[in-house]
Write a protein that holds these residues in place. Structure first.
Motif: not given
Lengths: 244, 244
Positions: A113-116, A126-130, A133-135, A236-237
């Motif tokens: 869950h926390d990956t996204h 969308e507000d935590q997308k960057e 990606k790191a996670r 999410y690709p």
């Protein structure tokens, strides 16, 4: 008595781990929020959660109602249902081992869950997308191998053989591991592309669960919702990377 | 039989929820990694975790050894110990309610951990400090009220009265809630400054646990380690903000 399962409509989510056990055992149950009419629907679920008099208040779905008893949290529901559905080890000690394994599944699902949603559940993806990606990069590189490698080892070291994660019969934990593989392959197809080679025992367990008649029938039914980007496992690709 | 508790030395961490139950019951136990000699120390713990033959392989500490049985995950250990230590409800149904509450504690503890490690457990705090600030802000604004507000409601709606979280006797869940409050007040003193006004029943439960003779004696002993910035609850002033 008919079991009543309460979970958000429209997603597999955490409810799916309970559904798989109920379906394998051909248990008599109602998926309350997917039905309409008095005492059904999402409103019936929220009424319990918001009740100012309910003594057994759940923190969040899924929860199970069996008569007057309300049981919350996936691992707790499966602990309760396991023996009744013939999906728990007979030996009492092994039931704690099964519960421990299921709680590792629980932790893994929270990490999925926390990956996204690495910053806040209340924010849009969308507000935590960057940060996502790191996670996700750390999740793919470190956490998938740690968790799947662990389950592979447990299968290998099962004194009753690698056909089941605990003991020599099918338990609810086997069903949950099937769902973990299904979800990861949906969400992270690139990262999971070589999982059969890296985790052959888990792959074999996944396939054996998939081929069980009641599970195969369920997977083809309209009770099995498709994965989507509202659930726990989301594709999410931009979060999915190859493992070399 | 002496219980053997295996957990990382030097921190309260997740092991503390188990220690509080063992201490309240004055149970015969050994904190294995804090002892030296054959079969003790961190090496003894790692030997079990790295074993290539152990059938009951734990994913992570803490785990409990009771004779030949190895039980992992805090909630599972407490589920097992609760009845033996006189810290579980007598009624079977309420044991599932207690387990459900403990699993909500588990989820909350995982979120506490992620306030300082939102991106990856493998990275230093300093390398994810900006993300930690964002996650902590959301944690303080949304998650502390959601979880503590939930437990306050459960206390209020307990038909046996608000003195305990489930039933009319002390259970391991009460002890865990004491630890949650202790940890939050250490880690987020500003955010928690008004918690007694907002969550009076939880505050009263905290105080009643603190005053129990065996707990009071334990808290003063050298077996109770101080909170520090290696554990789950960490005090980083830059993550702590006032709630208005």
């Amino acid at each position: 008595m008919t079991y009543e399962l309460y979970y958000w409509d429209g997603i597999q989510g955490r409810g799916e781990f309970v559904r798989l056990a109920l379906e394998e055992a051909a248990a008599d149950y109602i998926d309350i929020t997917r039905q309409s009419g008095r005492g059904h629907g999402t409103g019936a679920m929220l009424a319990i959660m918001k009740s100012d008099s309910e003594a057994q208040l759940p923190f969040a779905p899924p929860f199970l109602k069996d008569g007057d008893l309300i049981i919350s949290h996936v691992a707790n529901i499966l602990l309760y249902l396991g023996p009744k559905l013939g999906l728990a080890p007979d030996e009492e000690g092994l039931r704690y081992v099964a519960n421990g394994l299921q709680l590792t599944v629980t932790d893994f699902v929270a990490e999925v869950h926390d990956t996204h949603h690495p910053i806040a559940t209340s924010l849009y993806y969308e507000d935590q997308k960057e940060e996502a990606k790191a996670r996700s990069a750390a999740f793919i590189k470190e956490r998938i191998p740690k968790f799947l490698g662990y389950f592979e080892r447990v299968l290998k070291q099962n004194p009753a053989g690698p056909g089941h994660i605990v003991g020599d019969t099918l338990t609810y934990v086997d069903l949950s591991l099937f769902q973990i593989i299904e979800g990861l392959v949906y969400a992270f197809p690139k990262a999971m592309s070589n999982y059969r080679r890296r985790y052959p025992l888990l792959a074999a367990l996944h396939d054996s669960v998939e081929q069980r008649p009641n599970i195969a029938r369920y997977l083809k039914s309209d009770r099995r919702l498709a994965f989507n980007t509202e659930g726990i496992f989301r594709h999410y690709p931009e979060l999915d990377t190859d493992v070399s």
